[in-house]
Design a protein around this motif. Structure first.
Motif, PDB file in Angstrom:
ATOM      1  N   LYS A  83     -50.137  11.207 -34.502  1.00  0.00           N
ATOM      2  CA  LYS A  83     -49.451  10.721 -33.286  1.00  0.00           C
ATOM      3  C   LYS A  83     -49.298  11.896 -32.187  1.00  0.00           C
ATOM      4  CE  LYS A  83     -45.050   9.320 -32.114  1.00  0.00           C
ATOM      5  NZ  LYS A  83     -43.663   8.774 -32.463  1.00  0.00           N
ATOM      6  N   ASP A  84     -49.014  12.989 -32.940  1.00  0.00           N
ATOM      7  CA  ASP A  84     -48.910  14.203 -31.955  1.00  0.00           C
ATOM      8  C   ASP A  84     -50.374  14.588 -31.508  1.00  0.00           C
ATOM      9  OD1 ASP A  84     -46.240  14.042 -32.129  1.00  0.00           O
ATOM     10  OD2 ASP A  84     -46.124  15.570 -33.759  1.00  0.00           O
ATOM     11  N   ARG A  85     -51.278  14.555 -32.281  1.00  0.00           N
ATOM     12  CA  ARG A  85     -52.602  15.223 -31.925  1.00  0.00           C
ATOM     13  C   ARG A  85     -53.201  14.261 -30.897  1.00  0.00           C
ATOM     14  NH1 ARG A  85     -55.882  15.588 -37.706  1.00  0.00           N
ATOM     15  NH2 ARG A  85     -54.170  16.379 -38.807  1.00  0.00           N
ATOM     16  N   GLU A  86     -52.743  12.975 -31.179  1.00  0.00           N
ATOM     17  CA  GLU A  86     -53.536  12.009 -30.028  1.00  0.00           C
ATOM     18  C   GLU A  86     -52.735  12.332 -28.493  1.00  0.00           C
ATOM     19  OE1 GLU A  86     -53.109   7.989 -31.504  1.00  0.00           O
ATOM     20  OE2 GLU A  86     -54.370   8.398 -33.039  1.00  0.00           O
ATOM     21  N   ARG A  87     -51.545  12.587 -28.799  1.00  0.00           N
ATOM     22  CA  ARG A  87     -50.736  12.999 -27.336  1.00  0.00           C
ATOM     23  C   ARG A  87     -51.224  14.163 -26.806  1.00  0.00           C
ATOM     24  NH1 ARG A  87     -46.813  16.154 -27.008  1.00  0.00           N
ATOM     25  NH2 ARG A  87     -46.330  16.488 -29.071  1.00  0.00           N
ATOM     26  N   ILE A  88     -51.412  15.222 -27.696  1.00  0.00           N
ATOM     27  CA  ILE A  88     -51.913  16.453 -27.031  1.00  0.00           C
ATOM     28  C   ILE A  88     -53.306  16.329 -26.616  1.00  0.00           C
ATOM     29  CG2 ILE A  88     -52.599  18.638 -27.897  1.00  0.00           C
ATOM     30  CD1 ILE A  88     -50.656  18.681 -29.936  1.00  0.00           C
ATOM     31  N   LEU A  89     -54.222  15.382 -27.229  1.00  0.00           N
ATOM     32  CA  LEU A  89     -55.597  15.375 -26.801  1.00  0.00           C
ATOM     33  C   LEU A  89     -55.660  14.668 -25.360  1.00  0.00           C
ATOM     34  CD1 LEU A  89     -57.363  14.675 -30.233  1.00  0.00           C
ATOM     35  CD2 LEU A  89     -57.801  16.578 -28.500  1.00  0.00           C
ATOM     36  N   ALA A  90     -54.578  13.503 -25.428  1.00  0.00           N
ATOM     37  CA  ALA A  90     -54.562  12.915 -24.302  1.00  0.00           C
ATOM     38  C   ALA A  90     -54.242  13.709 -22.907  1.00  0.00           C
ATOM     39  CB  ALA A  90     -53.605  11.589 -24.367  1.00  0.00           C
ATOM     40  N   ARG A  91     -53.157  14.512 -23.213  1.00  0.00           N
ATOM     41  CA  ARG A  91     -52.777  15.546 -22.013  1.00  0.00           C
ATOM     42  C   ARG A  91     -53.776  16.444 -21.584  1.00  0.00           C
ATOM     43  NH1 ARG A  91     -48.037  18.233 -24.551  1.00  0.00           N
ATOM     44  NH2 ARG A  91     -48.789  19.985 -23.343  1.00  0.00           N
ATOM     45  N   PHE A  92     -54.834  17.041 -22.720  1.00  0.00           N
ATOM     46  CA  PHE A  92     -55.572  17.787 -22.457  1.00  0.00           C
ATOM     47  C   PHE A  92     -56.805  16.967 -21.603  1.00  0.00           C
ATOM     48  CE2 PHE A  92     -59.719  19.609 -23.773  1.00  0.00           C
ATOM     49  CZ  PHE A  92     -59.619  21.009 -23.213  1.00  0.00           C
ATOM     50  N   ARG A  93     -57.093  15.650 -21.963  1.00  0.00           N
ATOM     51  CA  ARG A  93     -58.236  15.055 -21.099  1.00  0.00           C
ATOM     52  C   ARG A  93     -57.743  14.629 -19.805  1.00  0.00           C
ATOM     53  NH1 ARG A  93     -58.700  12.322 -26.570  1.00  0.00           N
ATOM     54  NH2 ARG A  93     -60.657  13.027 -27.506  1.00  0.00           N
ATOM     55  N   GLU A  94     -56.397  14.428 -19.677  1.00  0.00           N
ATOM     56  CA  GLU A  94     -55.958  13.360 -18.340  1.00  0.00           C
ATOM     57  C   GLU A  94     -55.283  14.421 -17.478  1.00  0.00           C
ATOM     58  OE1 GLU A  94     -54.099  10.109 -20.049  1.00  0.00           O
ATOM     59  OE2 GLU A  94     -55.997   9.570 -21.242  1.00  0.00           O
ATOM     60  N   ASP A  95     -54.708  15.614 -18.036  1.00  0.00           N
ATOM     61  CA  ASP A  95     -53.431  16.400 -17.361  1.00  0.00           C
ATOM     62  C   ASP A  95     -54.023  17.703 -16.747  1.00  0.00           C
ATOM     63  OD1 ASP A  95     -51.241  17.324 -16.035  1.00  0.00           O
ATOM     64  OD2 ASP A  95     -50.015  17.121 -17.608  1.00  0.00           O
ATOM     65  N   GLU A  96     -54.303  18.161 -15.546  1.00  0.00           N
ATOM     66  CA  GLU A  96     -54.769  19.495 -15.205  1.00  0.00           C
ATOM     67  C   GLU A  96     -53.819  20.503 -15.572  1.00  0.00           C
ATOM     68  OE1 GLU A  96     -53.476  19.593 -10.639  1.00  0.00           O
ATOM     69  OE2 GLU A  96     -55.314  18.676 -11.044  1.00  0.00           O
ATOM     70  N   ARG A  97     -52.435  19.984 -16.059  1.00  0.00           N
ATOM     71  CA  ARG A  97     -51.561  21.064 -16.474  1.00  0.00           C
ATOM     72  C   ARG A  97     -51.835  21.393 -17.603  1.00  0.00           C
ATOM     73  NH1 ARG A  97     -46.493  17.881 -14.588  1.00  0.00           N
ATOM     74  NH2 ARG A  97     -47.826  16.155 -15.562  1.00  0.00           N
ATOM     75  N   THR A  98     -52.457  20.800 -18.338  1.00  0.00           N
ATOM     76  CA  THR A  98     -52.854  21.164 -19.856  1.00  0.00           C
ATOM     77  C   THR A  98     -54.358  21.534 -20.091  1.00  0.00           C
ATOM     78  OG1 THR A  98     -51.305  19.738 -20.572  1.00  0.00           O
ATOM     79  CG2 THR A  98     -52.901  20.476 -22.269  1.00  0.00           C
ATOM     80  N   PRO A  99     -54.579  22.921 -19.619  1.00  0.00           N
ATOM     81  CA  PRO A  99     -56.157  23.185 -19.703  1.00  0.00           C
ATOM     82  C   PRO A  99     -56.663  23.603 -20.820  1.00  0.00           C
ATOM     83  CG  PRO A  99     -54.799  24.768 -18.630  1.00  0.00           C
ATOM     84  CD  PRO A  99     -54.033  23.654 -18.757  1.00  0.00           C
ATOM     85  N   THR A 100     -55.628  24.214 -21.760  1.00  0.00           N
ATOM     86  CA  THR A 100     -56.085  24.897 -22.996  1.00  0.00           C
ATOM     87  C   THR A 100     -55.466  24.363 -24.099  1.00  0.00           C
ATOM     88  OG1 THR A 100     -56.311  26.748 -21.630  1.00  0.00           O
ATOM     89  CG2 THR A 100     -56.049  27.083 -24.191  1.00  0.00           C
ATOM     90  N   ILE A 101     -56.255  24.137 -25.086  1.00  0.00           N
ATOM     91  CA  ILE A 101     -55.579  23.569 -26.689  1.00  0.00           C
ATOM     92  C   ILE A 101     -56.177  24.570 -27.581  1.00  0.00           C
ATOM     93  CG2 ILE A 101     -55.267  21.261 -25.984  1.00  0.00           C
ATOM     94  CD1 ILE A 101     -57.642  20.443 -27.742  1.00  0.00           C
ATOM     95  N   PHE A 102     -55.158  24.769 -28.534  1.00  0.00           N
ATOM     96  CA  PHE A 102     -55.505  25.303 -29.810  1.00  0.00           C
ATOM     97  C   PHE A 102     -55.930  24.660 -30.984  1.00  0.00           C
ATOM     98  CE2 PHE A 102     -53.722  28.691 -27.271  1.00  0.00           C
ATOM     99  CZ  PHE A 102     -54.191  30.027 -27.539  1.00  0.00           C
ATOM    100  N   LEU A 103     -57.148  24.740 -31.462  1.00  0.00           N
ATOM    101  CA  LEU A 103     -57.530  23.883 -32.391  1.00  0.00           C
ATOM    102  C   LEU A 103     -58.241  24.495 -33.724  1.00  0.00           C
ATOM    103  CD1 LEU A 103     -58.366  20.769 -32.745  1.00  0.00           C
ATOM    104  CD2 LEU A 103     -60.734  21.278 -31.695  1.00  0.00           C
ATOM    105  N   SER A 104     -57.650  24.094 -34.850  1.00  0.00           N
ATOM    106  CA  SER A 104     -58.291  24.486 -36.123  1.00  0.00           C
ATOM    107  C   SER A 104     -59.437  23.494 -36.492  1.00  0.00           C
ATOM    108  CB  SER A 104     -57.354  24.173 -37.184  1.00  0.00           C
ATOM    109  OG  SER A 104     -57.383  22.764 -37.345  1.00  0.00           O
ATOM    110  N   ALA A 105     -59.927  23.773 -37.610  1.00  0.00           N
ATOM    111  CA  ALA A 105     -61.264  23.255 -38.162  1.00  0.00           C
ATOM    112  C   ALA A 105     -61.102  21.817 -38.383  1.00  0.00           C
ATOM    113  CB  ALA A 105     -61.652  23.697 -39.639  1.00  0.00           C
ATOM    114  N   VAL A 106     -59.908  20.947 -38.199  1.00  0.00           N
ATOM    115  CA  VAL A 106     -59.497  19.663 -38.008  1.00  0.00           C
ATOM    116  C   VAL A 106     -60.295  19.154 -36.895  1.00  0.00           C
ATOM    117  CG1 VAL A 106     -57.689  19.611 -36.791  1.00  0.00           C
ATOM    118  CG2 VAL A 106     -57.930  17.945 -38.438  1.00  0.00           C
ATOM    119  N   GLY A 107     -60.700  19.963 -35.862  1.00  0.00           N
ATOM    120  CA  GLY A 107     -61.525  19.299 -34.836  1.00  0.00           C
ATOM    121  C   GLY A 107     -63.028  19.266 -34.902  1.00  0.00           C
TER     122      GLY A 107
END
Length: 120
Positions: A83-107
């Motif tokens: 659920k948290d992953r989906e929320r973070i990814l949605a913010r990254f995709r849609e919100d210009e205030r979230t330009p960067t995410i840190f991602l492990s091999a899960v991605g």
């Protein structure tokens, strides 16, 4: 365009690195090299100013969490609930205030992020 950025350790940090008998400790010090962290920040902020969408990748979860916390950016790894992953990814995709995410091999296999145009 792809570029390698080499980040030599400072002399005191390298000295501590060489003292370690454990390969795991050496890998951790290698990943937490303060010069590497500073260069990561410089690259991240430079690309953010340009309006890029950035993924900063690491296999080492402690390093990933350390960097994400230091730079106050969201982080996704195997222990982050779906659920948290989906929320973070949605913010990254849609919100210009979230330009960067840190991602492990899960991605590597389970996440499609065409919005990202920079990988560090």
């Amino acid at each position: 365009k792809c570029q390698d950025v080499w980040c030599p350790m400072t002399a005191p940090f390298f000295s501590e690195y060489l003292k370690q008998d454990s390969q795991a400790k050496r890998l951790l010090l290698y990943a937490l090299n303060p010069v590497k962290m500073r260069n990561c920040e410089i690259l991240m902020r430079s690309h953010e100013r340009r309006g890029d969408k950035i993924i900063i990748f690491s296999d080492n979860i402690l390093t990933l969490e350390t960097y994400a916390k230091r730079f106050d950016r969201p982080c996704i790894h195997g222990k982050v609930p779906e659920k948290d992953r989906e929320r973070i990814l949605a913010r990254f995709r849609e919100d210009e205030r979230t330009p960067t995410i840190f991602l492990s091999a899960v991605g590597d296999t389970s996440i499609d992020i065409p919005e990202a145009n920079v990988i560090i």
